[in-house]
Motif scaffolding. Structure first.
Motif, PDB file in Angstrom:
ATOM      1  N   ARG A   1       0.840  -1.205   0.000  1.00 49.68           N
ATOM      2  CA  ARG A   1       0.000   0.000   0.000  1.00 49.68           C
ATOM      3  C   ARG A   1       0.877   1.258   0.000  1.00 49.68           C
ATOM      4  N   TYR A   2       1.918   1.219  -0.846  1.00 53.75           N
ATOM      5  CA  TYR A   2       2.836   2.341  -1.003  1.00 53.75           C
ATOM      6  C   TYR A   2       3.459   2.765   0.328  1.00 53.75           C
ATOM      7  N   GLY A   3       3.833   1.764   1.109  1.00 53.88           N
ATOM      8  CA  GLY A   3       4.516   2.022   2.368  1.00 53.88           C
ATOM      9  C   GLY A   3       3.621   2.163   3.571  1.00 53.88           C
ATOM     10  N   ALA A   4       2.296   2.128   3.376  1.00 49.30           N
ATOM     11  CA  ALA A   4       1.375   2.359   4.493  1.00 49.30           C
ATOM     12  C   ALA A   4       1.080   1.113   5.305  1.00 49.30           C
ATOM     13  N   ALA A   5       1.262  -0.085   4.741  1.00 45.58           N
ATOM     14  CA  ALA A   5       0.795  -1.312   5.390  1.00 45.58           C
ATOM     15  C   ALA A   5       1.874  -2.042   6.185  1.00 45.58           C
ATOM     16  N   CYS A   6       3.136  -1.727   5.959  1.00 46.77           N
ATOM     17  CA  CYS A   6       4.196  -2.376   6.731  1.00 46.77           C
ATOM     18  C   CYS A   6       5.395  -1.450   6.828  1.00 46.77           C
ATOM     19  N   ALA A   7       6.219  -1.705   7.827  1.00 43.03           N
ATOM     20  CA  ALA A   7       7.426  -0.915   8.013  1.00 43.03           C
ATOM     21  C   ALA A   7       8.430  -1.219   6.899  1.00 43.03           C
ATOM     22  N   PRO A   8       9.313  -0.274   6.595  1.00 41.55           N
ATOM     23  CA  PRO A   8      10.290  -0.504   5.522  1.00 41.55           C
ATOM     24  C   PRO A   8      11.135  -1.753   5.720  1.00 41.55           C
ATOM     25  N   TRP A   9      11.481  -2.088   6.983  1.00 43.26           N
ATOM     26  CA  TRP A   9      12.332  -3.259   7.200  1.00 43.26           C
ATOM     27  C   TRP A   9      11.637  -4.553   6.798  1.00 43.26           C
ATOM     28  N   VAL A  10      10.302  -4.592   6.900  1.00 37.86           N
ATOM     29  CA  VAL A  10       9.560  -5.781   6.477  1.00 37.86           C
ATOM     30  C   VAL A  10       9.632  -5.922   4.961  1.00 37.86           C
ATOM     31  N   PHE A  11       9.335  -4.834   4.270  1.00 38.51           N
ATOM     32  CA  PHE A  11       9.365  -4.893   2.809  1.00 38.51           C
ATOM     33  C   PHE A  11      10.762  -5.229   2.297  1.00 38.51           C
ATOM     34  N   GLU A  12      11.765  -4.548   2.810  1.00 42.21           N
ATOM     35  CA  GLU A  12      13.130  -4.756   2.309  1.00 42.21           C
ATOM     36  C   GLU A  12      13.594  -6.188   2.548  1.00 42.21           C
ATOM     37  N   ALA A  13      13.273  -6.740   3.703  1.00 38.69           N
ATOM     38  CA  ALA A  13      13.683  -8.116   3.995  1.00 38.69           C
ATOM     39  C   ALA A  13      12.948  -9.110   3.088  1.00 38.69           C
ATOM     40  N   ALA A  14      11.657  -8.873   2.850  1.00 36.84           N
ATOM     41  CA  ALA A  14      10.898  -9.757   1.968  1.00 36.84           C
ATOM     42  C   ALA A  14      11.420  -9.666   0.537  1.00 36.84           C
ATOM     43  N   HIS A  15      11.676  -8.467   0.081  1.00 36.46           N
ATOM     44  CA  HIS A  15      12.221  -8.267  -1.263  1.00 36.46           C
ATOM     45  C   HIS A  15      13.530  -9.026  -1.415  1.00 36.46           C
ATOM     46  N   ALA A  16      14.401  -8.900  -0.422  1.00 38.92           N
ATOM     47  CA  ALA A  16      15.695  -9.579  -0.491  1.00 38.92           C
ATOM     48  C   ALA A  16      15.531 -11.101  -0.494  1.00 38.92           C
ATOM     49  N   ALA A  17      14.584 -11.611   0.276  1.00 36.62           N
ATOM     50  CA  ALA A  17      14.380 -13.061   0.337  1.00 36.62           C
ATOM     51  C   ALA A  17      13.957 -13.623  -1.012  1.00 36.62           C
ATOM     52  N   PHE A  18      13.067 -12.918  -1.714  1.00 39.50           N
ATOM     53  CA  PHE A  18      12.637 -13.394  -3.032  1.00 39.50           C
ATOM     54  C   PHE A  18      13.760 -13.264  -4.062  1.00 39.50           C
ATOM     55  N   VAL A  19      14.476 -12.161  -4.029  1.00 36.69           N
ATOM     56  CA  VAL A  19      15.583 -11.971  -4.971  1.00 36.69           C
ATOM     57  C   VAL A  19      16.660 -13.024  -4.751  1.00 36.69           C
ATOM     58  N   ASP A  20      16.976 -13.303  -3.491  1.00 34.83           N
ATOM     59  CA  ASP A  20      17.986 -14.314  -3.185  1.00 34.83           C
ATOM     60  C   ASP A  20      17.578 -15.701  -3.693  1.00 34.83           C
ATOM     61  N   ALA A  21      16.253 -15.931  -3.777  1.00 35.52           N
ATOM     62  CA  ALA A  21      15.747 -17.219  -4.278  1.00 35.52           C
ATOM     63  C   ALA A  21      15.648 -17.246  -5.803  1.00 35.52           C
ATOM     64  N   GLY A  22      16.072 -16.162  -6.457  1.00 34.26           N
ATOM     65  CA  GLY A  22      16.117 -16.144  -7.912  1.00 34.26           C
ATOM     66  C   GLY A  22      14.877 -15.608  -8.591  1.00 34.26           C
ATOM     67  N   PHE A  23      13.991 -14.942  -7.838  1.00 34.24           N
ATOM     68  CA  PHE A  23      12.775 -14.387  -8.424  1.00 34.24           C
ATOM     69  C   PHE A  23      12.983 -12.925  -8.808  1.00 34.24           C
ATOM     70  N   ARG A  24      12.322 -12.517  -9.884  1.00 30.64           N
ATOM     71  CA  ARG A  24      12.272 -11.104 -10.250  1.00 30.64           C
ATOM     72  C   ARG A  24      11.110 -10.468  -9.494  1.00 30.64           C
ATOM     73  N   VAL A  25      11.356  -9.324  -8.868  1.00 27.62           N
ATOM     74  CA  VAL A  25      10.384  -8.759  -7.929  1.00 27.62           C
ATOM     75  C   VAL A  25      10.067  -7.317  -8.285  1.00 27.62           C
ATOM     76  N   ALA A  26       8.766  -6.983  -8.294  1.00 28.85           N
ATOM     77  CA  ALA A  26       8.306  -5.612  -8.484  1.00 28.85           C
ATOM     78  C   ALA A  26       7.556  -5.164  -7.225  1.00 28.85           C
ATOM     79  N   ARG A  27       7.373  -3.854  -7.104  1.00 29.24           N
ATOM     80  CA  ARG A  27       6.718  -3.300  -5.921  1.00 29.24           C
ATOM     81  C   ARG A  27       5.490  -2.482  -6.312  1.00 29.24           C
ATOM     82  N   ASN A  28       4.339  -2.886  -5.794  1.00 29.98           N
ATOM     83  CA  ASN A  28       3.084  -2.114  -5.843  1.00 29.98           C
ATOM     84  C   ASN A  28       2.501  -1.915  -7.236  1.00 29.98           C
TER      85      ASN A  28
END
Length: 294
Positions: A197-224
């Motif tokens: 929700r453009y930063g409204a639904a979770c803290a930045p550390w949650v998003f950044e950690a989730a993004h990194a987890a998917f990228v590390d697993a070889g997935f291409r990731v987009a936001r919002n």
């Protein structure tokens, strides 16, 4: 892949799988993977089975089934999204579907036929002819909607009480055609879209950690884009109250045959890669709390 080390609990409106030991503040939900179509509903449907099922997030519950192995509960709907949509507000009733629907401001979802009692499935196909009564609509909410949300709210409260933090990962799938609306990426279209929700639904550390987890697993990731998060993400995401919500959209083309709604040959490999992501997400902790504890 081994079965989750967990104890299942079956309910009419949902399937809840609890870990043997709750060690994670995360909660994983799959509100659109339900495959239950009541006979009374099917008697009025004008679509064939494949077209009716086109709005399902088919097999997402199976893709994330390892979550309880990592100490986090898994909540999955049993009723189909075409019957009642758990990712809408209960008040989002479409007067074109529900006779006597309470008057309220309309929105784009209702106008598109995608209210809490849907009028259409994928590609705007009408589910049934005519309207249902307000009594029937309320019965669907009582039967499938409220039990699911009551359970989800309890799980998040329990997480916050136990760990001081709750993180909801609301898991969905997206038609491969939706990738056309996603931002251009040098490596190709996204496999995963994370919606906060453009930063409204979770803290930045949650998003950044989730993004990194998917990228590390070889997935291409987009936001919002093209999905920023629906009602569940918006309603439950309260970072200021230590409750975070992040919507996860998985490209259907990477794990299933969209035309026939069956797992494709790559299904097991995608599930195994996602298992590593689930492990990482289940380990998330607020870095601020960790520093305070030290």
């Amino acid at each position: 892949m081994a079965q989750p080390d967990a104890s299942p609990m079956i309910e009419r409106a949902f399937r809840l799988v609890l870990p043997r030991k709750r060690s994670s503040c995360a909660v994983f939900s799959s509100p659109h993977s339900g495959r239950r179509y009541p006979p009374s509903f099917m008697a009025r449907v004008v679509l064939d089975e494949l077209r009716l099922r086109s709005s399902e997030d088919a097999y997402v519950d199976r893709l994330i089934e390892a979550a309880p192995r990592f100490g986090a509960p898994l909540l999955a709907a049993t009723y189909s999204r075409a019957f009642v949509d758990l990712n809408r507000a209960a008040s989002e009733m479409d007067p074109a579907v529900v006779h006597g629907a309470p008057k309220q401001p309309t929105n784009a979802r209702i106008c598109a036929g995608l209210g809490v009692i849907p009028r259409v499935v994928g590609e705007g196909r009408e589910i049934m002819s005519g309207k249902i009564t307000l009594f029937e609509a309320e019965s669907r909410l009582a039967r499938g909607y409220r039990p699911y949300h009551n359970c989800l709210a309890r799980l998040l409260t329990d997480s916050r009480d136990r760990f001081g933090e709750a993180i909801l990962f609301d898991c969905h799938s997206m038609p491969s055609e939706a990738r056309r609306a996603a931002p251009r990426m040098a490596a190709g279209p996204p496999d995963i879209v994370l919606g906060d929700r453009y930063g409204a639904a979770c803290a930045p550390w949650v998003f950044e950690a989730a993004h990194a987890a998917f990228v590390d697993a070889g997935f291409r990731v987009a936001r919002n884009a093209p999905f920023a998060g629906g009602h569940i993400t918006q309603y439950y995401g309260r970072p200021s109250q230590n409750t975070h919500a992040l919507q996860i959209e998985i490209d259907r083309a990477i794990y299933m045959d969209e035309a026939n709604i069956t797992p494709n040959p790559g299904f097991d490999a995608i599930r195994d890669r996602l298992s590593g992501v689930l492990d990482a997400l289940s380990r998330l902790r607020n870095p601020g709390q960790a520093m305070a504890a030290e």
